[in-house]
Scaffold this motif. Sequence first.
Motif, PDB file in Angstrom:
ATOM      1  N   GLY A  58     -22.187 -10.720  55.923  1.00 48.65           N
ATOM      2  CA  GLY A  58     -21.803 -10.975  54.539  1.00 48.65           C
ATOM      3  C   GLY A  58     -21.061 -12.271  54.322  1.00 48.65           C
ATOM      4  O   GLY A  58     -20.788 -12.647  53.178  1.00 48.65           O
ATOM      5  N   ARG A  59     -20.710 -12.968  55.419  1.00 52.48           N
ATOM      6  CA  ARG A  59     -19.977 -14.223  55.269  1.00 52.48           C
ATOM      7  C   ARG A  59     -20.919 -15.327  54.827  1.00 52.48           C
ATOM      8  O   ARG A  59     -22.055 -15.418  55.288  1.00 52.48           O
ATOM      9  CB  ARG A  59     -19.308 -14.612  56.588  1.00 52.48           C
ATOM     10  N   GLN A  60     -20.448 -16.146  53.917  1.00 54.89           N
ATOM     11  CA  GLN A  60     -21.254 -17.264  53.442  1.00 54.89           C
ATOM     12  C   GLN A  60     -21.191 -18.416  54.439  1.00 54.89           C
ATOM     13  O   GLN A  60     -20.114 -18.927  54.760  1.00 54.89           O
ATOM     14  CB  GLN A  60     -20.773 -17.738  52.066  1.00 54.89           C
ATOM     15  N   CYS A  61     -22.345 -18.822  54.937  1.00 49.93           N
ATOM     16  CA  CYS A  61     -22.410 -19.902  55.923  1.00 49.93           C
ATOM     17  C   CYS A  61     -22.670 -21.258  55.289  1.00 49.93           C
ATOM     18  O   CYS A  61     -22.375 -22.298  55.891  1.00 49.93           O
ATOM     19  CB  CYS A  61     -23.504 -19.607  56.945  1.00 49.93           C
ATOM     20  N   GLY A  62     -23.223 -21.283  54.111  1.00 42.38           N
ATOM     21  CA  GLY A  62     -23.531 -22.548  53.464  1.00 42.38           C
ATOM     22  C   GLY A  62     -23.929 -22.336  52.016  1.00 42.38           C
ATOM     23  O   GLY A  62     -24.327 -21.230  51.613  1.00 42.38           O
ATOM     24  N   TYR A  63     -23.780 -23.379  51.262  1.00 44.13           N
ATOM     25  CA  TYR A  63     -24.093 -23.296  49.832  1.00 44.13           C
ATOM     26  C   TYR A  63     -24.531 -24.667  49.328  1.00 44.13           C
ATOM     27  O   TYR A  63     -23.930 -25.691  49.676  1.00 44.13           O
ATOM     28  CB  TYR A  63     -22.864 -22.825  49.052  1.00 44.13           C
ATOM     29  N   LYS A  64     -25.578 -24.677  48.551  1.00 36.72           N
ATOM     30  CA  LYS A  64     -26.048 -25.916  47.929  1.00 36.72           C
ATOM     31  C   LYS A  64     -26.271 -25.662  46.448  1.00 36.72           C
ATOM     32  O   LYS A  64     -27.035 -24.786  46.063  1.00 36.72           O
ATOM     33  CB  LYS A  64     -27.353 -26.421  48.562  1.00 36.72           C
ATOM     34  N   LYS A  65     -25.539 -26.431  45.637  1.00 42.09           N
ATOM     35  CA  LYS A  65     -25.681 -26.300  44.180  1.00 42.09           C
ATOM     36  C   LYS A  65     -27.025 -26.851  43.745  1.00 42.09           C
ATOM     37  O   LYS A  65     -27.460 -27.914  44.199  1.00 42.09           O
ATOM     38  CB  LYS A  65     -24.542 -27.072  43.487  1.00 42.09           C
ATOM     39  N   GLY A  66     -27.687 -26.138  42.851  1.00 36.19           N
ATOM     40  CA  GLY A  66     -28.966 -26.609  42.330  1.00 36.19           C
ATOM     41  C   GLY A  66     -28.814 -27.916  41.577  1.00 36.19           C
ATOM     42  O   GLY A  66     -27.805 -28.147  40.907  1.00 36.19           O
ATOM     43  N   CYS A  67     -29.792 -28.778  41.690  1.00 39.92           N
ATOM     44  CA  CYS A  67     -29.752 -30.077  41.017  1.00 39.92           C
ATOM     45  C   CYS A  67     -30.303 -29.929  39.597  1.00 39.92           C
ATOM     46  O   CYS A  67     -31.469 -29.551  39.416  1.00 39.92           O
ATOM     47  CB  CYS A  67     -30.578 -31.101  41.791  1.00 39.92           C
TER      48      CYS A  67
END
Length: 234
Positions: A58-67
């Motif tokens: 359940g830990r978040q490893c990465g995140y990329k905001k949509g362009c």
Amino acid sequence: MSAPLISNAATVRITRVDGCGRPVCGPEGSYVTECFASVEMAANTDDGTDITFKAANGRQCGYKKGCPTFNGFDVTFDFFEASPELIELMTASPVFYDYSGAPIGFDSCSIPCRGGFAIEVWTDVLGPDVCPEEDTGDGAWVYFLLPWVTNGQIGDLTLADEAVTLELTGATRDGGRWGVGPYDVMAQDKAGTPGPMLTPLDNSCHRRMFITNIAPPEPSTTYVPVTGAMCEAS
């Protein structure tokens, strides 16, 4: 002029453009009015898709905001002047004429999705430095250009015991061929010589805004011809 104060909208000019977003030269190419309430330019964007990488625990490893993608502006033009010529330029509604050939009305028909119109708006500028140091010009204005608006249509109309406001909606497009335009909208030199924009508007753009000391055109009561160097070169 470091920090101009933008006041009320003063003048609007509508210009016919063709299916490629080019100004249409000729005797019935534009119209100028002061009889309007507002011009709204609402940004139309797509936020894109956010990407989240989550582990099995359940830990978040990465995140990329949509362009975000900018689709253009949704335009709403509220005006009072039911001029057949003005409405024809924005909606392609056929003009209805009287026995002498004078325009007296218009027909509401299908919505045009090609061609369209350009809209220019001049707003007053306030402040102690609105006039150039040279003895040129009569003030300053903020100039807005939307070079290609399509899908123009008149909205709901209610006739009652009050003033009637007409509402037109449309949407901007990119890919137009307005270039520097057919009009004198900015100074070409220190003497304040009027001329077209000094650099063309890129065809990927939906709007340009700048401060000018060249006064807006006078209101018209019928079509205004579109002429100038751009027309002579075409």
